[in-house]
Design an enzyme around this catalytic site. Structure first.
Site, short mmCIF file in Angstrom:
data_model
loop_
_atom_site.label_atom_id
_atom_site.label_comp_id
_atom_site.label_asym_id
_atom_site.label_seq_id
_atom_site.Cartn_x
_atom_site.Cartn_y
_atom_site.Cartn_z
N LYS A 127 -50.40 -41.18 -56.83
CA LYS A 127 -50.47 -41.86 -57.41
C LYS A 127 -50.57 -41.62 -59.11
CE LYS A 127 -50.09 -45.78 -53.32
NZ LYS A 127 -49.66 -45.13 -52.68
N GLU A 144 -55.21 -50.83 -61.86
CA GLU A 144 -53.83 -51.75 -62.05
C GLU A 144 -54.58 -53.64 -62.53
OE1 GLU A 144 -50.66 -50.50 -59.94
OE2 GLU A 144 -49.97 -48.86 -60.21
N HIS A 164 -48.43 -56.31 -47.20
CA HIS A 164 -48.47 -55.29 -48.11
C HIS A 164 -46.94 -54.58 -47.21
CE1 HIS A 164 -51.26 -55.48 -51.09
NE2 HIS A 164 -51.87 -55.52 -49.89
N GLU A 178 -39.81 -47.26 -56.79
CA GLU A 178 -40.63 -48.83 -56.12
C GLU A 178 -41.38 -49.12 -58.00
OE1 GLU A 178 -42.51 -49.83 -52.88
OE2 GLU A 178 -41.37 -47.87 -51.67
N GLU A 238 -44.64 -46.03 -57.56
CA GLU A 238 -44.45 -45.19 -57.18
C GLU A 238 -42.53 -44.38 -56.65
OE1 GLU A 238 -46.74 -45.16 -53.37
OE2 GLU A 238 -46.01 -47.54 -53.21
N ASN A 257 -40.94 -42.32 -53.17
CA ASN A 257 -41.08 -42.68 -51.65
C ASN A 257 -40.05 -41.51 -51.63
OD1 ASN A 257 -42.55 -44.04 -50.58
ND2 ASN A 257 -41.57 -45.62 -50.82
N ARG A 264 -38.56 -39.59 -49.35
CA ARG A 264 -38.08 -39.39 -47.80
C ARG A 264 -36.58 -40.50 -48.04
NH1 ARG A 264 -40.29 -44.47 -46.36
NH2 ARG A 264 -42.15 -44.91 -46.18
#
Length: 643
Positions: free
Chosen positions: A116, A200, A235, A275, A293, A295, A297
């Site tokens: 990240k 963050e 989450h 995202e 971030e 993903n 996939r």
């Protein structure tokens, strides 16, 4: 084009990939562990290869076994699905080195987005807005504490190698920072082998917005618009929809353009998701949406994007992996209507969402109540399949499409409210309550929605009275379906056994059990005009039905509260789910009234089940160490003097 595809995954995503491959004329190979030898994805494949014991670490996560399975079957490509090895750059490289086609992004792209902190730095340089925070190399407690003070509380500590909600801690005050940091690092080390974190700014009204992107080997990158995945629990996403409610054209253009820049920055190929976290305190605005971030996939929630764009993303993956360009240009893509998806999990919302494993005896996923033109169900199990304790407990994804958001939600709620799964518990009633919640209908949703409305979302502990009346009538007065003997005769009112009483005004005083809990009610023989109607199945000696997504098993009350059966019956029934820790009798053994037959351990307590009268044990269906579901038939005591 790929000729034979090995799917390095299981469950609903493996089945979903096979569906597209089959339509494209591509042969499929499944891999399976010991636990999945009879799983749906194995049954639906053209070939299947056993790759090891049940734990994923010894099967689905062993890349060498998967590559060997592909080579042994002559597969020329591997699709990783999501989860497991889908974002493992080393595995992707090993697949390529073995001379196979990797259906996914280049290993270098996976690595670039894998951590990240590095991903945020790369995005910042590409002009993609990132959340204010700290992602530096100095990981000392002193430096992190100082950076947290500079950012301003509350702050979020995140493991740089994290995912799935692990390695994340919200800190509200400086006095709590050191302890939260230590806890976060400990969890990150155990889960990912990496203790590095970033900080963050905590967004007070956060919405989770993500953009589907797609790239090819010819330098083309397009977006397929955004999804809103704000409704989460710990989450983990529960309900996803596309497009995002409240998204205006200007903001959509800004966030989607940022997502395309992000994909191009890592020379991306295949399906991916960028995202973002949005500060929705003043609605969705381009200057308040920040990169979180990528993903690298296919996402669990990809069906909602497919439903609003008419695109098969798996087909695109297979074509792009074969060297073809993206089938459509950006100007050819448009949003049509609204789509929403719910994840159906085998878990018990009433017990803190504990996983509910075991064999599914009955399952109706809204069957017969929806139009396939505006509904879709991607399932990973069927009736008689077993939900395994080794893997993610997702049973299916239920997706509905509508001309607008209101229509899509109503259709999904109507379908999920009729989902019947027994005896495994599901989160269907929780989903129905979330979909029907006034705040959700108004799109007043942040990532804290479930936490803020928990009391309103947890299912009822008893079925409605309308449901109980109809289920009990069916239990007493209508024929049952018997798997071995066919339909049985309805019970005659004058021969109703122990636990029931006929009154002069055509009412019955009834004692029954709903999921094991005893209830007494006065039942009118004739239905009332104002009653709602329910889907009910009379199977052998019980009625299984669904009330607002919650499945109930209604049986005659055979117990006196201690596990002893009624003298009129002799059936020994499990009063609750649990483990059989002792069996004191054998098939055909003579027993006396009150003699202990077996011991059931449930809720950390031992429950002795005893013989109701002198007789002989028949149909002994359990042994020590076995797990049983509530209302399971354990054995029967037949009177010694019976003719």
């Amino acid at each position: 084009m790929i000729a034979k595809l090995l799917i390095a995954n299981r469950g609903e995503i493996a089945c979903r990939i096979m569906r597209t491959a089959r339509a494209m004329g591509i042969a499929t190979v499944a891999v399976y562990s010991d636990a999945d030898a009879k799983a749906l994805h194995v049954r639906q494949s053209d070939e299947a290869v056993h790759i090891g014991p049940s734990p994923a670490a010894e099967s689905y996560l062993v890349g060498a076994k998967i590559i060997a399975a592909a080579q042994a079957t002559g597969a020329d490509a591997i699709h990783p699905g999501y989860g497991f090895l889908s974002e493992n750059a080393d595995f992707a490289q090993a697949v390529i080195d073995a001379g196979l086609t990797w259906v996914g992004p280049k290993p270098s792209s996976i690595r670039a987005m894998g951590l990240k902190d590095a991903a945020k730095q790369l995005m910042r340089s590409a002009g993609v807005p990132v959340t204010p925070g700290y992602d530096g190399l100095d990981q000392s407690v002193e430096r992190l504490t100082a950076e947290a003070e500079a950012i301003g509380y509350p702050v979020l500590i995140k493991a740089v190698a994290g995912g799935g909600g692990k390695g994340m801690r919200k800190v509200d005050a400086s006095a709590d920072f050191a302890a939260a940091l230590e806890s976060c690092r400990r969890e990150a080390k155990a889960s990912f082998g990496n203790t590095q974190v970033l900080l963050e700014k905590w967004i007070t009204s956060p919405r989770h917005i993500e953009v589907q992107v797609f790239g090819d080997a010819h330098g083309n990158v397009v977006h397929l618009f955004e999804r809103d995945c704000s409704l989460q629990r710990r989450h983990q996403k529960v309900i996803e929809e596309a497009p995002a409610p409240g998204m205006d054209a200007e903001t959509r253009e800004a966030i989607c353009a940022a997502a395309v820049r992000a994909a191009k920055a890592v020379d991306y190929e295949g399906a991916g998701t960028i995202e973002f976290i949005a500060d929705a305190s003043e609605g969705l605005r381009a200057d308040r949406i920040f990169f979180m971030e990528m993903n690298t996939r296919l996402q669990v929630e990809h069906p909602v994007t497919e439903e609003i764009t008419g695109v098969d993303l798996v087909e695109w993956q297979l074509r792009v992996a074969s060297g073809e360009p993206i089938p459509l240009k950006q100007e050819d893509l448009a949003i049509n209507g609204h789509a929403i998806e719910a994840r159906l999990y085998a878990e018990d919302p009433a017990k803190g969402f504990l996983p509910s494993t075991g064999k599914i005896e009955l399952m109706l996923l809204g069957d017969g109540y929806y139009d396939e033109s505006d509904h879709r169900i991607d399932r990973g199990v069927e009736p008689k399949d077993t939900v395994q304790p080794f893997y993610d407990p997702m049973i299916a994804k239920v997706i509905a499409w509508g001309e607008d958001r209101e229509e899509a939600i109503s259709r999904l709620s109507g379908t999920v409210s009729r989902i019947l799964v027994w005896p495994v518990k599901t989160n269907a009633p929780f989903i129905v309550r979330a979909l029907d919640h006034e705040a959700f209908r108004k799109a007043d949703v942040t990532t804290g929605f479930i936490e803020h409305h928990t009391d309103a979302l947890v299912p009822a502990d008893q079925p409605s009275q309308d449901f109980m009346r109809q289920a009990t009538r069916k239990l007493l007065l209508e024929p049952a379906i018997d798997a071995t003997e066919g339909a049985t005769k309805p019970i005659q009112l004058w021969s109703i056994p122990y636990g029931f009483r006929l009154n002069a005004d055509e009412k019955i005083a009834v004692a029954v059990r709903a999921n094991g809990a005893r209830q007494e009610l006065e039942l009118e023989i004739q239905p009332r005009a104002d009653e709602n109607w329910f889907e009910l199945l009379h199977v052998q000696d019980r009625v299984i039905g669904v009330d607002a997504g919650q499945t109930w098993c209604i049986t005659r009350d055979r117990h006196d509260g201690t596990g002893q059966a009624s003298a009129a019956d002799g059936a020994i029934i499990a009063p609750m789910p649990g483990k059989v820790i002792a069996v004191d009798v054998a098939e055909g053994q003579a027993v006396t009234a009150g003699q202990r037959l077996m011991v059931l351990e449930a809720m950390k307590m031992e429950h002795a089940l005893t013989a109701p009268f002198d007789g002989v044990v028949e149909g002994l269906a359990v042994s020590a160490g076995g797990q049983v579901q509530v209302e399971a038939m354990l054995c029967r005591v037949v009177p010694a003097t019976s003719e």
